[in-house]
Enzyme design. Structure first.
Site, PDB file in Angstrom:
ATOM      1  N   GLY A  60       0.276  -4.474  10.466  1.00 20.83           N
ATOM      2  CA  GLY A  60       1.468  -4.153   9.705  1.00 20.83           C
ATOM      3  C   GLY A  60       1.483  -2.663   9.422  1.00 20.83           C
ATOM      4  O   GLY A  60       0.452  -2.094   9.041  1.00 20.83           O
ATOM      5  N   ALA A  75      -0.943   1.063   6.468  1.00 15.87           N
ATOM      6  CA  ALA A  75      -1.131   0.020   7.469  1.00 15.87           C
ATOM      7  C   ALA A  75      -2.097  -1.027   6.953  1.00 15.87           C
ATOM      8  O   ALA A  75      -2.913  -0.770   6.061  1.00 15.87           O
ATOM      9  CB  ALA A  75      -1.655   0.622   8.772  1.00 15.87           C
ATOM     10  N   ASP A  76      -1.994  -2.209   7.526  1.00 16.62           N
ATOM     11  CA  ASP A  76      -2.976  -3.256   7.254  1.00 16.62           C
ATOM     12  C   ASP A  76      -3.235  -4.018   8.547  1.00 16.62           C
ATOM     13  O   ASP A  76      -2.309  -4.272   9.324  1.00 16.62           O
ATOM     14  CB  ASP A  76      -2.480  -4.219   6.174  1.00 16.62           C
ATOM     15  N   THR A  77      -4.505  -4.342   8.770  1.00 14.73           N
ATOM     16  CA  THR A  77      -4.908  -5.050   9.982  1.00 14.73           C
ATOM     17  C   THR A  77      -5.441  -6.423   9.608  1.00 14.73           C
ATOM     18  O   THR A  77      -6.335  -6.539   8.767  1.00 14.73           O
ATOM     19  CB  THR A  77      -6.001  -4.261  10.741  1.00 14.73           C
ATOM     20  N   LYS A 129       0.840  -1.205   0.000  1.00 15.94           N
ATOM     21  CA  LYS A 129       0.000   0.000   0.000  1.00 15.94           C
ATOM     22  C   LYS A 129       0.873   1.253   0.000  1.00 15.94           C
ATOM     23  O   LYS A 129       0.621   2.209  -0.739  1.00 15.94           O
ATOM     24  CB  LYS A 129      -0.916   0.008   1.223  1.00 15.94           C
TER      25      LYS A 129
END
Length: 198
Positions: free
Chosen positions: A112, A75-77, A59
């Protein structure tokens, strides 16, 4: 090796209003919000920590191409039960399946985070883990939550900052990570990069 002081513009590579609200909570308002449009499908046999870290960096890189002079935060959840990556629930059936799996069990929320800085040789990356335990959910509780619609688009089919807070028996680690952005780590990353914080 010390990197150059980054540009003062901050771009949030996310469409999540929760991440924007979390940044505002610590006094940070991005100059621009530019969501990345990438394929978030897990790779074959990809483990949850790698998935969260890979997507955050992907991203950030996708958006940095459009803002070469800005600091880009992405960010990634990922919500995981064992090796299983739970989806971002888009249907009632998906949400019901997630809640059934989470009921009475401990699961992990993996955040992340990637920060890209103009002129830096490499990105700054963090992977944050939070453990969450749900109470056993009754049929009535599950159906009430489904009816609320709060689960829609949420990783694991729930939002800890909403009604689902009543189902969380225990949490170990960063609360803001479960909401969508680990603020302690993000603030440290920005400070380490020389980005001014309020």
């Amino acid at each position: 090796m010390q990197v150059q002081r980054p540009a003062q513009r901050l771009v949030l590579a996310s469409a999540s209003p929760r991440r924007l609200d979390l940044l505002r909570q610590i006094g940070l308002v991005p100059d621009s919000v530019d969501p990345a449009d990438i394929d978030e499908t897990p790779l074959p046999r990809e483990l949850p920590p790698h998935h969260a870290a890979r997507l955050a960096l992907a991203k950030a890189r996708a958006v940095a191409d459009r803002h070469p002079d800005a600091v880009v935060l992405a960010a990634d959840t990922v919500v995981a039960c064992g090796r299983r990556i739970l989806p971002k629930a888009e249907t009632e059936s998906q949400a019901r399946s997630c809640l059934s799996l989470l009921s009475g069990r401990r699961h992990r929320v993996l955040g992340g985070v990637a920060l890209l800085i103009p002129g830096a040789e490499r990105p700054i990356e963090r992977l944050v883990r939070t453990d969450v335990t749900f109470k056993p959910l009754s049929h009535e509780e599950t159906e009430s939550y489904i009816a609320s619609g709060e689960w829609h688009g949420k990783a694991g089919g729930y939002a800890i900052q909403g009604r689902a807070a009543a189902y969380v028996r225990w949490i170990g680690g960063s609360y803001s990570n479960v909401v969508g952005l680990p603020l302690f780590e993000v603030a440290g990353m920005l400070r380490g990069a020389g980005f001014p914080l309020p």
